[in-house]
Design a protein around this motif. Structure first.
Motif, PDB file in Angstrom:
ATOM      1  N   GLN A   1       8.777   3.849  13.841  1.00  0.00           N
ATOM      2  CA  GLN A   1       8.557   2.416  13.882  1.00  0.00           C
ATOM      3  C   GLN A   1       7.208   2.110  14.518  1.00  0.00           C
ATOM      4  O   GLN A   1       6.773   2.796  15.421  1.00  0.00           O
ATOM      5  CB  GLN A   1       9.666   1.736  14.702  1.00  0.00           C
ATOM      6  CG  GLN A   1      11.058   1.982  14.158  1.00  0.00           C
ATOM      7  CD  GLN A   1      11.228   1.388  12.778  1.00  0.00           C
ATOM      8  OE1 GLN A   1      10.794   0.272  12.537  1.00  0.00           O
ATOM      9  NE2 GLN A   1      11.843   2.130  11.883  1.00  0.00           N
ATOM     10  N   PRO A   2       6.521   1.051  14.052  1.00  0.00           N
ATOM     11  CA  PRO A   2       5.270   0.686  14.677  1.00  0.00           C
ATOM     12  C   PRO A   2       5.502   0.220  16.099  1.00  0.00           C
ATOM     13  O   PRO A   2       6.497  -0.432  16.398  1.00  0.00           O
ATOM     14  CB  PRO A   2       4.747  -0.463  13.792  1.00  0.00           C
ATOM     15  CG  PRO A   2       5.957  -0.991  13.089  1.00  0.00           C
ATOM     16  CD  PRO A   2       6.903   0.144  12.955  1.00  0.00           C
TER      17      PRO A   2
ATOM     18  N   PRO B   1      -3.212  -4.059  13.054  1.00  0.00           N
ATOM     19  CA  PRO B   1      -3.701  -3.717  11.724  1.00  0.00           C
ATOM     20  C   PRO B   1      -5.090  -3.097  11.828  1.00  0.00           C
ATOM     21  O   PRO B   1      -5.843  -3.380  12.760  1.00  0.00           O
ATOM     22  CB  PRO B   1      -3.757  -5.069  11.011  1.00  0.00           C
ATOM     23  CG  PRO B   1      -2.869  -5.978  11.799  1.00  0.00           C
ATOM     24  CD  PRO B   1      -2.960  -5.493  13.204  1.00  0.00           C
ATOM     25  N   PRO B   2      -5.455  -2.234  10.893  1.00  0.00           N
ATOM     26  CA  PRO B   2      -6.793  -1.638  10.935  1.00  0.00           C
ATOM     27  C   PRO B   2      -7.871  -2.692  10.727  1.00  0.00           C
ATOM     28  O   PRO B   2      -7.653  -3.704  10.049  1.00  0.00           O
ATOM     29  CB  PRO B   2      -6.760  -0.639   9.766  1.00  0.00           C
ATOM     30  CG  PRO B   2      -5.719  -1.180   8.841  1.00  0.00           C
ATOM     31  CD  PRO B   2      -4.676  -1.800   9.728  1.00  0.00           C
ATOM     32  N   ASN B   3      -9.017  -2.464  11.329  1.00  0.00           N
ATOM     33  CA  ASN B   3     -10.149  -3.369  11.179  1.00  0.00           C
ATOM     34  C   ASN B   3     -10.847  -3.058   9.858  1.00  0.00           C
ATOM     35  O   ASN B   3     -11.537  -2.038   9.729  1.00  0.00           O
ATOM     36  CB  ASN B   3     -11.109  -3.200  12.345  1.00  0.00           C
ATOM     37  CG  ASN B   3     -12.330  -4.110  12.228  1.00  0.00           C
ATOM     38  OD1 ASN B   3     -12.331  -5.053  11.426  1.00  0.00           O
ATOM     39  ND2 ASN B   3     -13.363  -3.828  13.006  1.00  0.00           N
TER      40      ASN B   3
ATOM     41  N   ALA C   1      -1.519  -2.428   1.470  1.00  0.00           N
ATOM     42  CA  ALA C   1      -0.404  -1.625   1.971  1.00  0.00           C
ATOM     43  C   ALA C   1      -0.574  -0.154   1.631  1.00  0.00           C
ATOM     44  O   ALA C   1       0.346   0.638   1.818  1.00  0.00           O
ATOM     45  CB  ALA C   1       0.911  -2.143   1.382  1.00  0.00           C
ATOM     46  N   LEU C   2      -1.756   0.218   1.132  1.00  0.00           N
ATOM     47  CA  LEU C   2      -2.035   1.597   0.717  1.00  0.00           C
ATOM     48  C   LEU C   2      -3.274   2.118   1.440  1.00  0.00           C
ATOM     49  O   LEU C   2      -4.136   1.337   1.857  1.00  0.00           O
ATOM     50  CB  LEU C   2      -2.271   1.646  -0.798  1.00  0.00           C
ATOM     51  CG  LEU C   2      -1.063   1.327  -1.670  1.00  0.00           C
ATOM     52  CD1 LEU C   2      -1.496   1.082  -3.110  1.00  0.00           C
ATOM     53  CD2 LEU C   2      -0.050   2.464  -1.612  1.00  0.00           C
ATOM     54  N   PRO C   3      -3.387   3.426   1.593  1.00  0.00           N
ATOM     55  CA  PRO C   3      -4.568   3.991   2.260  1.00  0.00           C
ATOM     56  C   PRO C   3      -5.854   3.645   1.514  1.00  0.00           C
ATOM     57  O   PRO C   3      -5.902   3.665   0.272  1.00  0.00           O
ATOM     58  CB  PRO C   3      -4.310   5.504   2.228  1.00  0.00           C
ATOM     59  CG  PRO C   3      -2.825   5.641   2.082  1.00  0.00           C
ATOM     60  CD  PRO C   3      -2.403   4.478   1.248  1.00  0.00           C
TER      61      PRO C   3
ATOM     62  N   TRP D   1      -5.457  -9.098   3.741  1.00  0.00           N
ATOM     63  CA  TRP D   1      -4.853  -8.753   5.021  1.00  0.00           C
ATOM     64  C   TRP D   1      -4.345  -7.322   4.928  1.00  0.00           C
ATOM     65  O   TRP D   1      -3.688  -6.955   3.957  1.00  0.00           O
ATOM     66  CB  TRP D   1      -3.709  -9.699   5.368  1.00  0.00           C
ATOM     67  CG  TRP D   1      -3.160  -9.452   6.744  1.00  0.00           C
ATOM     68  CD1 TRP D   1      -2.131  -8.635   7.085  1.00  0.00           C
ATOM     69  CD2 TRP D   1      -3.655  -9.992   7.969  1.00  0.00           C
ATOM     70  NE1 TRP D   1      -1.933  -8.632   8.448  1.00  0.00           N
ATOM     71  CE2 TRP D   1      -2.863  -9.454   9.019  1.00  0.00           C
ATOM     72  CE3 TRP D   1      -4.678 -10.879   8.292  1.00  0.00           C
ATOM     73  CZ2 TRP D   1      -3.061  -9.782  10.352  1.00  0.00           C
ATOM     74  CZ3 TRP D   1      -4.889 -11.209   9.615  1.00  0.00           C
ATOM     75  CH2 TRP D   1      -4.085 -10.657  10.638  1.00  0.00           C
ATOM     76  N   ALA D   2      -4.642  -6.518   5.942  1.00  0.00           N
ATOM     77  CA  ALA D   2      -4.219  -5.115   5.951  1.00  0.00           C
ATOM     78  C   ALA D   2      -3.013  -4.941   6.859  1.00  0.00           C
ATOM     79  O   ALA D   2      -3.015  -5.395   8.006  1.00  0.00           O
ATOM     80  CB  ALA D   2      -5.365  -4.218   6.422  1.00  0.00           C
ATOM     81  N   MET D   3      -1.973  -4.284   6.348  1.00  0.00           N
ATOM     82  CA  MET D   3      -0.813  -4.025   7.185  1.00  0.00           C
ATOM     83  C   MET D   3      -1.068  -2.818   8.080  1.00  0.00           C
ATOM     84  O   MET D   3      -1.923  -1.968   7.789  1.00  0.00           O
ATOM     85  CB  MET D   3       0.437  -3.803   6.334  1.00  0.00           C
ATOM     86  CG  MET D   3       0.474  -2.517   5.532  1.00  0.00           C
ATOM     87  SD  MET D   3       2.100  -2.198   4.770  1.00  0.00           S
ATOM     88  CE  MET D   3       3.040  -1.606   6.194  1.00  0.00           C
ATOM     89  N   ASP D   4      -0.342  -2.740   9.153  1.00  0.00           N
ATOM     90  CA  ASP D   4      -0.447  -1.635  10.103  1.00  0.00           C
ATOM     91  C   ASP D   4       0.310  -0.429   9.557  1.00  0.00           C
ATOM     92  O   ASP D   4       1.518  -0.484   9.369  1.00  0.00           O
ATOM     93  CB  ASP D   4       0.126  -2.071  11.454  1.00  0.00           C
ATOM     94  CG  ASP D   4       0.189  -0.926  12.455  1.00  0.00           C
ATOM     95  OD1 ASP D   4      -0.632   0.006  12.320  1.00  0.00           O
ATOM     96  OD2 ASP D   4       1.057  -0.968  13.348  1.00  0.00           O
TER      97      ASP D   4
END
Length: 388
Positions: free
Chosen positions: A4-5, A11-13, A98-100, A121-124
């Motif tokens: 779990q986060p 979230p990544p910059n 939601a992907l690398p 928006w980038a998810m963590d």
């Protein structure tokens, strides 16, 4: 099991990546390659691309069947892909990453956002992909029109989530592009039943990502099948080639009657309506004892068996048979009794085509982009077979 986060994870910059991509797309900066650093943040690298004009992005292929290739994507190809995607999705909107970012599907989320003038928006992903992290990121979106790209494993996790909030945010997306591998009819039916608007995609880094949606090529994209059944893709979304690999470039790309084509590694068929069906990989034919066996067929039959979650089938060298059919199988019950029952069922279902070597595990080996690690599993199967 995915962790779990943490409560303090962020979230990544993606700001440096967006700036570098914008400069490259406007011809104001060098071509860039994106990758993930050890801290989870995005690493932006400038790449020299001698011999390629208007190069904007270099993306590595997944490496699922061998060494990754550095694929050069031009400004024009990325622009054509973004325009065709917007046309197919009937609009432009805000994207959830939601992907690398080191793979083409992740890069394209940012590229499409830049062409559309919207804010992604980038998810963590620091704790892996979880429904909780996806839901938290989706709640940050502000645009009424929303899109995201997922792989089948991710979508399955979201649909399996007991959280009503997760299913609610999933339904709010105007389109969910699903690629990176085949999606089972059961998964697509479950998504429809949940009210998720899923569009299956087919493509690769060499085509700027998905260029066939729900079986039909995007605007200006061409698809045909050659005499051997191999899928050929053409049109303006094709990559310029592979960096420092002229021979590989010549093998994969060719021009015919003024149209440039990419020779895929997949077999397929096209029906009277123009719909493309992917039948499996061109290299999935296993010749064992002089008999041609389709790895895709054996995999499908294995996945029909009770207790089998997923399967991967490959041919491994065999002194006796030339090649032997081997399978890496994800099973629900990996106890001795469970495996004994599976062995009996596989022979009943497949007879002489039953894999001679089987490695059972709780799940398949996967790459960071959510695709099965075909190379890694083949190596494991080969070692197991040779050790018999």
């Amino acid at each position: 099991m995915t962790s779990q986060p943490s409560a303090t994870s962020q979230p990544p910059n993606i700001e440096p990546a967006l700036k570098a991509l914008a400069d490259a797309l406007h011809g104001e900066g060098p071509a860039v390659e994106l990758s993930a650093g050890p801290d989870g943040n995005v690493v932006v690298s400038a790449v020299e691309t001698p011999g390629f004009e208007d190069a904007a992005v270099v993306v590595r292929t997944s490496g699922s069947t061998g060494a990754p290739k550095a694929t050069v994507l031009t400004v024009d190809a990325l622009a054509a892909s973004s325009v065709a995607t917007a046309f197919a999705l009937k609009g432009e909107g805000q994207w959830l990453l939601a992907l690398p970012l080191q793979y083409v599907a992740g890069v394209q989320v940012l590229v499409r956002s830049l062409f559309a003038g919207t804010r992604p928006w980038a998810m963590d992903l620091s704790g892996g992909f979880t429904p909780e992290a996806f839901t938290a990121a989706a709640l940050e979106l502000t645009d009424k029109i929303r899109f995201t790209s997922l792989v089948p494993t991710q979508l399955q996790r979201l649909l399996d989530s007991p959280s009503a909030e997760t299913l609610a945010v999933l339904r709010r997306f105007n389109g969910i592009l699903l690629g990176g591998g085949p999606a089972s009819p059961e998964l697509l039916a479950a998504a429809r039943d949940a009210g998720a608007r899923v569009i299956t995609t087919y493509g690769s880094a060499e085509t700027c990502g998905g260029c066939v949606y729900d079986g039909f090529p995007l605007e200006d994209v061409l698809a045909r099948v050659d005499g051997d059944g191999r899928i050929l893709l053409g049109g303006p979304t094709l990559a310029a080639g592979y960096l420092d690999e002229p021979r590989l470039t010549a093998d994969a790309f060719f021009e015919e009657d003024g149209v440039r084509w990419y020779r895929t590694s997949d077999l397929g068929s096209i029906d009277a309506t123009g719909k493309l069906t992917v039948l499996g990989r061109a290299d999935d034919v296993i010749i064992t004892g002089g008999v041609k066996v389709s790895a895709t067929h054996v995999q499908a039959e294995l996945e029909k068996l009770d207790g089998v979650l997923a399967a991967f089938v490959a041919g491994v060298p065999s002194e006796e048979w030339g090649q032997a059919v081997a399978a890496y199988v994800a099973v629900a019950d990996s106890s001795p009794a469970g495996l004994e029952g599976f062995t009996a069922r596989r022979h009943d279902a497949l007879g002489a085509l039953a894999p001679k070597t089987v490695l059972a595990a709780g799940e398949l080996m996967m790459l960071p982009n959510g695709k099965p690690d075909r190379l890694g599993m083949t190596v494991r199967l080969d070692a197991l077979h040779q050790g018999k």
